[in-house]
Scaffold this motif. Sequence first.
Motif, PDB file in Angstrom:
ATOM      1  N   LEU A  10       0.828  -1.211   0.000  1.00 31.28           N
ATOM      2  CA  LEU A  10       0.000   0.000   0.000  1.00 31.28           C
ATOM      3  C   LEU A  10       0.857   1.253   0.000  1.00 31.28           C
ATOM      4  O   LEU A  10       0.563   2.230  -0.695  1.00 31.28           O
ATOM      5  CB  LEU A  10      -0.939  -0.005   1.212  1.00 31.28           C
ATOM      6  CG  LEU A  10      -2.127  -0.971   1.159  1.00 31.28           C
ATOM      7  CD1 LEU A  10      -2.876  -0.949   2.487  1.00 31.28           C
ATOM      8  CD2 LEU A  10      -3.061  -0.602   0.023  1.00 31.28           C
ATOM      9  N   LEU A  11       1.918   1.223   0.801  1.00 33.27           N
ATOM     10  CA  LEU A  11       2.814   2.375   0.860  1.00 33.27           C
ATOM     11  C   LEU A  11       3.497   2.607  -0.480  1.00 33.27           C
ATOM     12  O   LEU A  11       3.543   3.740  -0.987  1.00 33.27           O
ATOM     13  CB  LEU A  11       3.854   2.167   1.962  1.00 33.27           C
ATOM     14  CG  LEU A  11       4.904   3.275   2.107  1.00 33.27           C
ATOM     15  CD1 LEU A  11       4.234   4.606   2.424  1.00 33.27           C
ATOM     16  CD2 LEU A  11       5.924   2.908   3.193  1.00 33.27           C
ATOM     17  N   ILE A  12       4.026   1.516  -1.071  1.00 29.85           N
ATOM     18  CA  ILE A  12       4.694   1.654  -2.373  1.00 29.85           C
ATOM     19  C   ILE A  12       3.704   2.120  -3.437  1.00 29.85           C
ATOM     20  O   ILE A  12       3.994   3.007  -4.244  1.00 29.85           O
ATOM     21  CB  ILE A  12       5.336   0.303  -2.780  1.00 29.85           C
ATOM     22  CG1 ILE A  12       6.470  -0.047  -1.813  1.00 29.85           C
ATOM     23  CG2 ILE A  12       5.867   0.376  -4.212  1.00 29.85           C
ATOM     24  CD1 ILE A  12       7.058  -1.420  -2.032  1.00 29.85           C
ATOM     25  N   GLY A  13       2.501   1.524  -3.424  1.00 26.73           N
ATOM     26  CA  GLY A  13       1.491   1.923  -4.404  1.00 26.73           C
ATOM     27  C   GLY A  13       1.087   3.372  -4.270  1.00 26.73           C
ATOM     28  O   GLY A  13       0.902   4.074  -5.268  1.00 26.73           O
ATOM     29  N   ALA A  14       0.956   3.827  -3.029  1.00 28.35           N
ATOM     30  CA  ALA A  14       0.578   5.226  -2.803  1.00 28.35           C
ATOM     31  C   ALA A  14       1.658   6.175  -3.308  1.00 28.35           C
ATOM     32  O   ALA A  14       1.366   7.209  -3.908  1.00 28.35           O
ATOM     33  CB  ALA A  14       0.302   5.459  -1.322  1.00 28.35           C
ATOM     34  N   LEU A  15       2.925   5.828  -3.053  1.00 24.42           N
ATOM     35  CA  LEU A  15       4.030   6.681  -3.503  1.00 24.42           C
ATOM     36  C   LEU A  15       4.099   6.728  -5.026  1.00 24.42           C
ATOM     37  O   LEU A  15       4.278   7.803  -5.613  1.00 24.42           O
ATOM     38  CB  LEU A  15       5.354   6.170  -2.921  1.00 24.42           C
ATOM     39  CG  LEU A  15       5.540   6.343  -1.414  1.00 24.42           C
ATOM     40  CD1 LEU A  15       6.836   5.684  -0.952  1.00 24.42           C
ATOM     41  CD2 LEU A  15       5.537   7.829  -1.044  1.00 24.42           C
ATOM     42  N   VAL A  16       3.948   5.553  -5.658  1.00 21.83           N
ATOM     43  CA  VAL A  16       3.983   5.515  -7.121  1.00 21.83           C
ATOM     44  C   VAL A  16       2.828   6.323  -7.709  1.00 21.83           C
ATOM     45  O   VAL A  16       2.998   7.103  -8.652  1.00 21.83           O
ATOM     46  CB  VAL A  16       3.928   4.055  -7.620  1.00 21.83           C
ATOM     47  CG1 VAL A  16       3.733   4.010  -9.137  1.00 21.83           C
ATOM     48  CG2 VAL A  16       5.202   3.317  -7.236  1.00 21.83           C
ATOM     49  N   MET A  17       1.648   6.166  -7.118  1.00 26.10           N
ATOM     50  CA  MET A  17       0.486   6.896  -7.609  1.00 26.10           C
ATOM     51  C   MET A  17       0.663   8.401  -7.434  1.00 26.10           C
ATOM     52  O   MET A  17       0.295   9.200  -8.303  1.00 26.10           O
ATOM     53  CB  MET A  17      -0.773   6.427  -6.876  1.00 26.10           C
ATOM     54  CG  MET A  17      -2.064   6.969  -7.462  1.00 26.10           C
ATOM     55  SD  MET A  17      -3.509   6.300  -6.622  1.00 26.10           S
ATOM     56  CE  MET A  17      -3.303   4.556  -6.979  1.00 26.10           C
ATOM     57  N   LEU A  18       1.257   8.819  -6.323  1.00 28.80           N
ATOM     58  CA  LEU A  18       1.498  10.234  -6.076  1.00 28.80           C
ATOM     59  C   LEU A  18       2.458  10.812  -7.107  1.00 28.80           C
ATOM     60  O   LEU A  18       2.238  11.914  -7.631  1.00 28.80           O
ATOM     61  CB  LEU A  18       2.055  10.428  -4.662  1.00 28.80           C
ATOM     62  CG  LEU A  18       2.378  11.858  -4.250  1.00 28.80           C
ATOM     63  CD1 LEU A  18       1.111  12.715  -4.272  1.00 28.80           C
ATOM     64  CD2 LEU A  18       3.012  11.893  -2.856  1.00 28.80           C
TER      65      LEU A  18
END
Length: 248
Positions: free
Chosen positions: A52-60
Amino acid sequence: MSLRSPLYSQHKPLLAVAALLGTGFLIIALLGYYAAHASVRDHMLKTLYLNLLIGALVMLVVLTIVYRLINSYQQRIDAQATLDSLTELPNRRGFDLLAVQALHEAQREPKPLTALLLELDDFKRLDTLHGHIATDQLLTGFARDLTQSLRHSDIVCRWSTEAFVVLLKDTDGQTGLKIAEKIRQYIEKQRYFCSGKQLLVTVSLGLTTLQDKDTLHSLLSRTDHALQRARQTGCNRTCVEMPHSSYE
Protein backbone atom coordinates in the motif's frame (compact mmCIF):
# COMPACT_ATOMS: atom_id res chain seq x y z
CA MET A 1 -7.85 35.97 -16.01
CA SER A 2 -7.12 33.17 -18.47
CA LEU A 3 -9.01 31.22 -21.07
CA ARG A 4 -9.74 27.67 -20.03
CA SER A 5 -9.70 24.78 -22.49
CA PRO A 6 -11.53 21.48 -21.98
CA LEU A 7 -8.29 20.02 -20.61
CA TYR A 8 -8.81 22.04 -17.47
CA SER A 9 -11.86 19.93 -16.60
CA GLN A 10 -9.81 16.72 -16.79
CA HIS A 11 -8.18 17.27 -13.40
CA LYS A 12 -11.21 15.99 -11.49
CA PRO A 13 -11.69 12.85 -13.61
CA LEU A 14 -7.98 12.12 -13.18
CA LEU A 15 -8.31 12.20 -9.41
CA ALA A 16 -11.47 10.08 -9.58
CA VAL A 17 -9.69 7.38 -11.62
CA ALA A 18 -6.79 7.39 -9.17
CA ALA A 19 -9.19 7.02 -6.24
CA LEU A 20 -10.99 4.12 -7.93
CA LEU A 21 -7.73 2.32 -8.67
CA GLY A 22 -6.55 2.76 -5.11
CA THR A 23 -9.85 1.55 -3.69
CA GLY A 24 -9.83 -1.49 -5.97
CA PHE A 25 -6.30 -2.38 -4.99
CA LEU A 26 -7.18 -2.09 -1.31
CA ILE A 27 -10.32 -4.27 -1.66
CA ILE A 28 -8.44 -7.03 -3.51
CA ALA A 29 -5.68 -7.00 -0.92
CA LEU A 30 -8.16 -7.19 1.98
CA LEU A 31 -10.08 -10.05 0.36
CA GLY A 32 -6.85 -11.99 -0.06
CA TYR A 33 -5.92 -11.29 3.55
CA TYR A 34 -9.19 -12.59 5.02
CA ALA A 35 -9.21 -15.63 2.71
CA ALA A 36 -5.77 -16.77 3.92
CA HIS A 37 -5.04 -19.04 6.86
CA ALA A 38 -4.43 -17.42 10.23
CA SER A 39 -0.80 -18.57 10.24
CA VAL A 40 0.08 -16.49 7.23
CA ARG A 41 -2.06 -13.45 8.02
CA ASP A 42 0.63 -11.64 10.00
CA HIS A 43 3.07 -11.96 7.13
CA MET A 44 0.42 -10.91 4.63
CA LEU A 45 -0.53 -7.92 6.78
CA LYS A 46 3.05 -6.62 6.73
CA THR A 47 3.24 -7.23 2.99
CA LEU A 48 -0.08 -5.45 2.51
CA TYR A 49 1.09 -2.35 4.39
CA LEU A 50 4.32 -2.31 2.39
CA ASN A 51 2.49 -2.70 -0.92
CA LEU A 52 0.00 0.00 0.00
CA LEU A 53 2.81 2.37 0.86
CA ILE A 54 4.69 1.65 -2.37
CA GLY A 55 1.49 1.92 -4.40
CA ALA A 56 0.58 5.23 -2.80
CA LEU A 57 4.03 6.68 -3.50
CA VAL A 58 3.98 5.51 -7.12
CA MET A 59 0.49 6.90 -7.61
CA LEU A 60 1.50 10.23 -6.08
CA VAL A 61 4.49 10.52 -8.41
CA VAL A 62 2.40 9.64 -11.47
CA LEU A 63 -0.37 12.08 -10.54
CA THR A 64 2.17 14.85 -9.98
CA ILE A 65 3.79 14.28 -13.38
CA VAL A 66 0.45 14.11 -15.20
CA TYR A 67 -0.85 17.20 -13.39
CA ARG A 68 2.22 19.22 -14.38
CA LEU A 69 2.00 18.05 -17.98
CA ILE A 70 -1.66 19.09 -18.19
CA ASN A 71 -0.90 22.49 -16.62
CA SER A 72 1.99 23.07 -19.01
CA TYR A 73 -0.15 22.16 -21.99
CA GLN A 74 -2.97 24.35 -20.66
CA GLN A 75 -0.62 27.34 -20.43
CA ARG A 76 0.48 26.84 -24.04
CA ILE A 77 -3.15 26.70 -25.16
CA ASP A 78 -3.93 29.87 -23.18
CA ALA A 79 -0.98 31.65 -24.81
CA GLN A 80 -2.05 30.56 -28.29
CA ALA A 81 -5.56 31.82 -27.64
CA THR A 82 -4.45 35.32 -26.61
CA LEU A 83 -1.28 35.92 -28.69
CA ASP A 84 -0.84 36.76 -32.35
CA SER A 85 1.34 34.02 -33.84
CA LEU A 86 3.18 36.34 -36.26
CA THR A 87 4.15 39.29 -34.05
CA GLU A 88 3.86 37.52 -30.66
CA LEU A 89 1.86 40.50 -29.41
CA PRO A 90 -1.51 40.06 -27.69
CA ASN A 91 -4.32 39.61 -30.19
CA ARG A 92 -7.74 41.24 -29.81
CA ARG A 93 -8.87 38.66 -27.27
CA GLY A 94 -5.71 39.16 -25.23
CA PHE A 95 -6.05 42.93 -25.53
CA ASP A 96 -9.62 42.83 -24.22
CA LEU A 97 -8.44 41.06 -21.06
CA LEU A 98 -5.61 43.54 -20.47
CA ALA A 99 -7.54 46.66 -21.49
CA VAL A 100 -10.55 46.09 -19.25
CA GLN A 101 -8.24 45.88 -16.25
CA ALA A 102 -6.28 48.98 -17.36
CA LEU A 103 -9.50 51.01 -17.77
CA HIS A 104 -10.76 49.89 -14.38
CA GLU A 105 -7.51 50.91 -12.68
CA ALA A 106 -7.36 54.28 -14.47
CA GLN A 107 -10.97 55.18 -13.62
CA ARG A 108 -10.68 54.00 -10.01
CA GLU A 109 -7.51 55.99 -9.13
CA PRO A 110 -8.27 58.16 -11.19
CA LYS A 111 -5.31 58.39 -13.59
CA PRO A 112 -5.05 59.53 -17.23
CA LEU A 113 -4.96 56.95 -19.99
CA THR A 114 -4.29 57.58 -23.67
CA ALA A 115 -5.31 55.24 -26.48
CA LEU A 116 -3.60 55.05 -29.88
CA LEU A 117 -4.75 53.22 -32.98
CA LEU A 118 -1.99 52.83 -35.59
CA GLU A 119 -2.27 51.60 -39.17
CA LEU A 120 0.48 51.01 -41.73
CA ASP A 121 -0.16 53.17 -44.79
CA ASP A 122 -0.67 51.54 -48.21
CA PHE A 123 -0.19 48.08 -46.73
CA LYS A 124 -2.35 46.35 -49.36
CA ARG A 125 -0.26 47.90 -52.13
CA LEU A 126 2.95 46.71 -50.46
CA ASP A 127 1.46 43.25 -50.07
CA THR A 128 0.52 43.12 -53.76
CA LEU A 129 3.91 44.38 -54.94
CA HIS A 130 6.19 42.37 -52.64
CA GLY A 131 4.17 39.35 -51.53
CA HIS A 132 2.97 37.93 -48.24
CA ILE A 133 6.35 36.74 -46.98
CA ALA A 134 7.89 40.20 -47.29
CA THR A 135 4.95 41.95 -45.64
CA ASP A 136 4.89 39.37 -42.84
CA GLN A 137 8.53 40.25 -42.15
CA LEU A 138 7.57 43.93 -42.31
CA LEU A 139 4.83 43.43 -39.72
CA THR A 140 7.21 41.54 -37.44
CA GLY A 141 9.81 44.30 -37.66
CA PHE A 142 7.23 47.03 -37.15
CA ALA A 143 5.79 45.26 -34.09
CA ARG A 144 9.29 44.96 -32.63
CA ASP A 145 10.07 48.66 -33.22
CA LEU A 146 6.70 49.74 -31.84
CA THR A 147 7.18 47.69 -28.67
CA GLN A 148 10.68 49.07 -28.16
CA SER A 149 9.30 52.62 -28.45
CA LEU A 150 6.98 52.06 -25.49
CA ARG A 151 7.33 51.39 -21.77
CA HIS A 152 6.92 47.92 -20.31
CA SER A 153 3.78 49.12 -18.52
CA ASP A 154 2.05 50.14 -21.77
CA ILE A 155 -0.28 47.74 -23.58
CA VAL A 156 0.21 47.06 -27.29
CA CYS A 157 -1.55 44.50 -29.47
CA ARG A 158 -2.13 43.59 -33.07
CA TRP A 159 -5.64 44.80 -33.81
CA SER A 160 -6.03 43.64 -37.43
CA THR A 161 -3.83 42.79 -40.41
CA GLU A 162 -2.04 46.15 -40.55
CA ALA A 163 -3.45 47.89 -37.45
CA PHE A 164 -2.13 47.99 -33.89
CA VAL A 165 -3.66 49.44 -30.72
CA VAL A 166 -1.76 50.93 -27.77
CA LEU A 167 -2.85 51.99 -24.29
CA LEU A 168 -0.46 54.44 -22.66
CA LYS A 169 -0.92 54.15 -18.91
CA ASP A 170 -0.71 57.23 -16.68
CA THR A 171 -0.36 59.42 -19.79
CA ASP A 172 -2.42 62.51 -20.60
CA GLY A 173 -3.36 63.68 -24.08
CA GLN A 174 -0.50 66.13 -24.59
CA THR A 175 2.12 63.61 -23.57
CA GLY A 176 0.37 60.95 -25.60
CA LEU A 177 0.48 63.16 -28.70
CA LYS A 178 4.23 63.63 -28.27
CA ILE A 179 4.69 59.87 -27.99
CA ALA A 180 2.51 59.27 -31.07
CA GLU A 181 4.51 61.76 -33.14
CA LYS A 182 7.77 60.25 -31.93
CA ILE A 183 6.58 56.82 -33.09
CA ARG A 184 5.38 58.16 -36.44
CA GLN A 185 8.63 59.97 -37.17
CA TYR A 186 10.72 57.00 -36.07
CA ILE A 187 8.87 54.55 -38.34
CA GLU A 188 9.13 56.98 -41.25
CA LYS A 189 12.94 56.81 -41.02
CA GLN A 190 13.16 53.03 -40.67
CA ARG A 191 14.33 50.74 -43.47
CA TYR A 192 12.88 47.24 -43.37
CA PHE A 193 14.78 44.58 -45.30
CA CYS A 194 12.32 41.84 -46.17
CA SER A 195 13.10 38.91 -48.50
CA GLY A 196 16.02 40.85 -49.96
CA LYS A 197 13.94 43.96 -50.55
CA GLN A 198 14.06 47.30 -48.78
CA LEU A 199 10.58 48.40 -47.75
CA LEU A 200 9.76 51.92 -46.64
CA VAL A 201 6.62 52.42 -44.63
CA THR A 202 4.72 55.19 -42.89
CA VAL A 203 2.02 54.99 -40.24
CA SER A 204 -1.18 56.91 -39.51
CA LEU A 205 -2.39 57.30 -35.93
CA GLY A 206 -5.61 58.13 -34.13
CA LEU A 207 -5.49 59.31 -30.52
CA THR A 208 -7.90 59.96 -27.67
CA THR A 209 -7.93 59.95 -23.86
CA LEU A 210 -10.04 58.04 -21.36
CA GLN A 211 -13.04 59.81 -19.82
CA ASP A 212 -14.93 59.04 -16.62
CA LYS A 213 -17.87 57.23 -18.25
CA ASP A 214 -15.93 55.60 -21.07
CA THR A 215 -16.23 51.93 -21.90
CA LEU A 216 -13.59 50.14 -23.94
CA HIS A 217 -15.91 50.35 -26.94
CA SER A 218 -16.43 54.12 -26.68
CA LEU A 219 -12.71 54.72 -26.15
CA LEU A 220 -11.71 52.70 -29.21
CA SER A 221 -14.50 54.22 -31.31
CA ARG A 222 -12.96 57.67 -30.84
CA THR A 223 -9.49 56.42 -31.76
CA ASP A 224 -10.94 54.81 -34.87
CA HIS A 225 -12.65 58.07 -35.90
CA ALA A 226 -9.39 59.93 -35.41
CA LEU A 227 -7.50 57.32 -37.45
CA GLN A 228 -9.99 57.60 -40.31
CA ARG A 229 -9.39 61.37 -40.41
CA ALA A 230 -5.65 60.76 -40.52
CA ARG A 231 -6.08 58.42 -43.50
CA GLN A 232 -8.51 60.73 -45.30
CA THR A 233 -6.24 63.76 -44.95
CA GLY A 234 -3.14 62.24 -46.50
CA CYS A 235 -1.84 59.51 -44.14
CA ASN A 236 1.49 59.60 -42.26
CA ARG A 237 0.02 61.85 -39.59
CA THR A 238 -1.57 61.83 -36.15
CA CYS A 239 -5.15 62.99 -35.66
CA VAL A 240 -6.76 63.56 -32.27
CA GLU A 241 -10.32 63.20 -31.09
CA MET A 242 -10.02 64.74 -27.67
CA PRO A 243 -13.09 65.49 -25.56
CA HIS A 244 -12.58 67.79 -22.61
CA SER A 245 -10.34 66.06 -20.06
CA SER A 246 -9.74 66.96 -16.45
CA TYR A 247 -6.12 65.88 -16.90
CA GLU A 248 -5.26 68.55 -19.50
